[in-house]
Design a protein around this motif. Structure first.
Motif, PDB file in Angstrom:
ATOM      1  N   ASP A  18       0.829  -1.210   0.000  1.00  0.00           N
ATOM      2  CA  ASP A  18       0.000   0.000   0.000  1.00  0.00           C
ATOM      3  C   ASP A  18       0.864   1.262   0.000  1.00  0.00           C
ATOM      4  O   ASP A  18       0.499   2.288  -0.585  1.00  0.00           O
ATOM      5  N   ALA A  53      -8.016   6.383   1.875  1.00  0.00           N
ATOM      6  CA  ALA A  53      -7.551   5.041   2.260  1.00  0.00           C
ATOM      7  C   ALA A  53      -7.015   5.060   3.683  1.00  0.00           C
ATOM      8  O   ALA A  53      -7.288   4.151   4.489  1.00  0.00           O
ATOM      9  N   GLY A  63      -9.541   4.860   6.215  1.00  0.00           N
ATOM     10  CA  GLY A  63     -10.337   3.639   6.216  1.00  0.00           C
ATOM     11  C   GLY A  63     -11.611   3.751   5.398  1.00  0.00           C
ATOM     12  O   GLY A  63     -12.474   2.870   5.448  1.00  0.00           O
ATOM     13  N   GLU A  64     -11.756   4.828   4.634  1.00  0.00           N
ATOM     14  CA  GLU A  64     -12.994   4.999   3.853  1.00  0.00           C
ATOM     15  C   GLU A  64     -12.927   4.261   2.514  1.00  0.00           C
ATOM     16  O   GLU A  64     -13.952   4.039   1.864  1.00  0.00           O
ATOM     17  N   VAL A  65     -11.725   3.943   2.096  1.00  0.00           N
ATOM     18  CA  VAL A  65     -11.545   3.252   0.817  1.00  0.00           C
ATOM     19  C   VAL A  65     -10.609   2.078   1.039  1.00  0.00           C
ATOM     20  O   VAL A  65      -9.651   2.179   1.812  1.00  0.00           O
ATOM     21  N   ASN A  66     -10.900   0.961   0.381  1.00  0.00           N
ATOM     22  CA  ASN A  66     -10.008  -0.190   0.462  1.00  0.00           C
ATOM     23  C   ASN A  66      -8.821   0.038  -0.486  1.00  0.00           C
ATOM     24  O   ASN A  66      -9.020   0.266  -1.675  1.00  0.00           O
ATOM     25  N   ARG A  76      -7.045  -1.900  -1.929  1.00  0.00           N
ATOM     26  CA  ARG A  76      -7.174  -2.825  -3.054  1.00  0.00           C
ATOM     27  C   ARG A  76      -7.893  -2.156  -4.234  1.00  0.00           C
ATOM     28  O   ARG A  76      -7.529  -2.368  -5.391  1.00  0.00           O
ATOM     29  N   ASP A  77      -8.872  -1.326  -3.933  1.00  0.00           N
ATOM     30  CA  ASP A  77      -9.601  -0.650  -5.004  1.00  0.00           C
ATOM     31  C   ASP A  77      -8.722   0.393  -5.696  1.00  0.00           C
ATOM     32  O   ASP A  77      -8.823   0.618  -6.897  1.00  0.00           O
ATOM     33  N   ARG A 104      -9.908 -13.797  -5.744  1.00  0.00           N
ATOM     34  CA  ARG A 104     -11.001 -13.519  -4.829  1.00  0.00           C
ATOM     35  C   ARG A 104     -11.860 -14.754  -4.655  1.00  0.00           C
ATOM     36  O   ARG A 104     -12.336 -15.061  -3.597  1.00  0.00           O
TER      37      ARG A 104
END
Lengths: 403, 403
Positions: free
Chosen positions: B258, B283, B286-289, B291-292, B323
């Motif tokens: 990350d 990110a 913690g509002e966005v993963n 991974r996205d 996944r």
């Protein structure tokens, strides 16, 4: 052993000992000196300095000893390394000398060189023979064989580097290019002054890298100049040129300090070392006048570079002028005005380099007209007939008054 | 000002700021970027390393920015400097590559290069164009312009010199030869990684010495590899090749830590810097993963080097495999014996590099047969029908038992 074998053995021993600073590698060189194969003895020549003096003679005489044992002298005219300059670094990347300049200077050098060295046992090469077509590939190959650190061990580089004086990268090429000469001509031996030791050693390394047997090295002591102190050199004006007249040569040799007599005999004559020691001891004991030793030295050297008759004449002329205070035979004549200030007269006739110089000569009591000392720098000289003007001990002009 | 002028001004400002480590001289370069004359932007290429990865892409993208402003890219194929090697010094004086090798490697490089850079606004030169006939005179001229001390200031030289590690004199030629390239092609700008700053500055000096206006310099930050720590490099096996398949590329980009997401977006995409900052902040909160974010990154890069369809397929395949723990479609089939010791099987099928490697894989819990973990290194595998052997997360073989 036959007499000839004994003689060769003694000659080799003398070659390796007398007037020698260092031999690398002595045993190997001695074996090869006495072996059947004619060795190739390399001497590098800087064509920017074609004027030869007695300092060079030390080297030429040593080369003749190699020739006497049947070996071959190989002269390298350094027309490429001359462009870089070594070792002062003051003038990196000089212009390339023209082919004519190289030719002229090389010829001047060789004319003097072959007064001592046997031309029949010598070869001459210009570096351009191999560097003209030296490619970038060759440069990469050559420079890959040596590290920066080893090169900076050379004393003058080390000093300049530690003092922060600039060393152009080109200068690191100098020892490599002259070393490559040893590869190109397959040198068995390289000869040079003690100030060349590092460069000659690079030659060994580079030959080895190119798969050749490394050359042996013989370095020679540096001759002091007529001042008895500094290295003989044209720029210090303490030199005796190989091309000078017998009179000049004789006179200058008579002027060296007594302390230099031994070295001059050892390095410039064949007088046996024991005999030299005896002469010096006799002089030290007051049994011999050093002037007589210098006369013997001067006669030997002038005889070698001119001939015995010329030496005899030079001695007679010297005696006439200096011992009997007579005038020499060949005074230069100069037309002058009937009345001239003394200082101007000295400058005009070339006896003084400048008006200041003239003034100092007069104040030092070194100026005479027909033997009479002139002591007033403001005086004028009035001539009714020819007269001899003298400056210092050994320079005269015959003044011819004109209307 | 017209819109076009404003746009060009903004593009120049972006070129000089985004993904840039240093610009020398910024004001001068900006003026010239917006001036009427097309600039010549030099990029030196090492033809011994034709494999391009995303680290190179940073540079290619910057070149495209120059082209967008109407300037010309000039690629130098370093077929001569490649022989010397820089800067490790481990392999001084490599063999010259054959013309065919150079041609082949250069073509491999350029095929990848022109995926990003506009071929219509580019020129390509080999160094041999000017170094083939480079004479010793040229070498002397070039090396006379730089001192040993200045060259030894280069960080890697300074370290090696102070540590007593050998530096061949040839290595001092490297920066000078590549600098001469800038003279030969009259470069206005040279571009490179921050590790090239010294060399690019030598280019400025040498151009000045040859009477040219010195090139401006633009250096780029070094991209970290997929490990997120070290410089991306083939030898560290932390690279993503420009020629890799969409699936490989997508998968590797999804695997970066990350912490590297921000740099990858800034250096490898056109996403505006503010938007990147917002994504990273989201990110971190913690509002966005993350991974996205990596998915967006991977889709953008795969789209750029392949196309949008390939990116979409790569994402679907990745999702299916990782996944949903499904198997990929294109598992390599290998014929194997019906009974084989597990360790031998891993080596035979190429899933392990050695028996030791195989043992470590098993002990690490990374080996599965049809999804079932195999934990005994001494076990043998007995097959009655085809089965899938998996090593680590992303490598499989379909085992076909043969008689």
């Amino acid at each position: 052993m036959t007499n000839e074998v004994i003689d060769r053995e003694a000659a080799a021993e003398r070659l390796l000992s007398r007037s020698v600073a260092e031999v690398i590698v002595r045993d190997d060189l001695k074996k090869k000196l006495l072996g059947p194969r004619p060795l190739r003895i390399k001497l590098g020549v800087d064509p920017t300095r074609p004027d030869i003096h007695l300092g060079h003679l030390v080297c030429f005489r040593k080369l003749r000893e190699f020739q006497a044992l049947g070996h071959k002298v190989v002269v390298i005219i350094g027309d490429w390394t001359a462009r870089i300059g070594d070792p002062s670094g003051r003038s990196v990347q000089r212009q390339m000398m023209t082919a004519e300049e190289v030719e002229h200077n090389a010829q001047t050098y060789l004319d003097q060189f072959f007064k001592v060295v046997d031309t029949a046992q010598a070869e001459i090469f210009k570096q351009s023979t191999w560097f003209e077509d030296f490619s970038l590939t060759d440069v990469i190959s050559l420079t890959s064989k040596y590290t920066v650190a080893r090169m900076l061990e050379r004393e003058d580089f080390a000093i300049r580097y530690s003092q922060g004086s600039p060393i152009a990268i080109t200068e690191l090429l100098y020892p490599l290019l002259q070393a490559y000469d040893s590869v190109a001509i397959k040198a068995d031996v390289e000869i040079g002054g003690t100030d060349q030791t590092f460069n000659l050693l690079v030659g060994r390394d580079i030959q080895r890298d190119f798969g050749l047997e490394p050359q042996n090295i013989l370095t020679l002591p540096i001759l002091v100049g007529t001042d008895g102190v500094q290295k003989m050199s044209k720029s210090l004006d303490n030199y005796i040129g190989v091309n000078e007249s017998p009179n000049e040569m004789y006179g200058k040799l008579m002027s060296i300090p007594d302390s230099a007599i031994g070295d001059y005999f050892r390095l410039l004559t064949d007088v046996p070392l024991e005999e030299i020691d005896q002469m010096l001891a006799a002089a030290a004991a007051g049994e011999v006048n050093p002037r007589d030793l210098k006369d013997r030295l001067a006669v030997q050297i002038v005889t070698g570079l001119h001939d015995a008759g010329a030496a005899e004449e030079a001695r007679n002329e010297f005696d006439r002028v200096f011992r009997q205070h007579a005038l020499p035979d060949d005074i230069e004549e100069v037309d002058v005005a009937r009345e001239t200030p003394l200082i101007s007269l000295l400058v005009e006739t070339g006896l003084a380099r400048s008006r200041n110089d003239a003034r100092q000569l007069i104040n030092g009591g070194g100026v005479r007209l027909d033997g009479e000392k002139l002591i007033d720098p403001e005086a004028s000289v009035v001539l009714t007939e020819a007269a001899v003007l003298q400056a210092g001990k050994r320079r005269w002009r015959r003044l011819i008054p004109r209307d």
